[in-house]
Design an enzyme around this catalytic site. Structure first.
Site, PDB file in Angstrom:
ATOM      1  N   CYS A  65       0.865  -1.180   0.000  1.00 27.49           N
ATOM      2  CA  CYS A  65       0.000   0.000   0.000  1.00 27.49           C
ATOM      3  C   CYS A  65       0.899   1.228   0.000  1.00 27.49           C
ATOM      4  CB  CYS A  65      -0.986  -0.009   1.171  1.00 27.49           C
ATOM      5  SG  CYS A  65      -0.324   0.370   2.795  1.00 27.49           S
ATOM      6  N   HIS A  98      15.825 -12.836  11.683  1.00 29.52           N
ATOM      7  CA  HIS A  98      15.711 -12.640  13.120  1.00 29.52           C
ATOM      8  C   HIS A  98      14.287 -12.710  13.658  1.00 29.52           C
ATOM      9  CE1 HIS A  98      19.828 -10.406  13.543  1.00 29.52           C
ATOM     10  NE2 HIS A  98      19.922 -11.523  12.851  1.00 29.52           N
TER      11      HIS A  98
END
Length: 146
Positions: A65, A98
């Site tokens: 978006c 991570h």
């Protein structure tokens, strides 16, 4: 790999380019659109992507978006979804390594098309490191603290 993609009117061009790149890499892409630049409401196109990831119908998701924020907030309402707002390749890589992110949110008004494609390619090709990161990811789901 199965990948779901959804976008609002600000991400239509990006989506088409990313979808073409992923398919050329051999991935199966489910497109939840929009396929137009006419104004639409991003949740209508983000929820189906997040549902696919949540229900394991897709391995990863891509949402696009204008700012990436609304799409990211919407996706993260779903159980098991870890959507990461990314604006460069290093952030996309770290989100996977991570945080075990399973959806990338792209701010189309703030990154160039070629950078968006490079971020997606990195996101898709990077594995979660596990180890010490798994402990942290396990703590992400909301719990009551009373």
């Amino acid at each position: 790999m199965k990948i779901s993609i959804g976008n609002d009117h600000a991400g239509t061009g990006y989506k088409e380019m990313i979808k073409e790149k992923l398919e050329s890499m051999g991935h199966t892409v489910t497109n939840y659109g929009t396929n137009s630049e006419d104004s639409v409401d991003y949740p209508d196109f983000v929820h189906p992507v997040a549902e696919d990831v949540e229900n394991k119908k897709a391995d990863l998701g891509i949402i696009i978006c204008g700012s990436g924020n609304g799409a990211n907030m919407t996706a993260n309402k779903h159980q098991g979804v870890r959507s990461a707002l990314c604006w460069n390749v290093e952030i996309a890589k770290l989100a996977r390594e991570h945080n075990d992110a399973n959806i990338i949110s792209i701010p189309s008004r703030f990154v160039a098309e070629n950078l968006a494609t490079e971020m997606v390619e990195t996101f898709v090709n990077t594995d979660f490191e596990g180890g010490r990161h798994q402990r942290r990811v396990d703590k992400i789901p909301a719990k009551k603290y009373c």
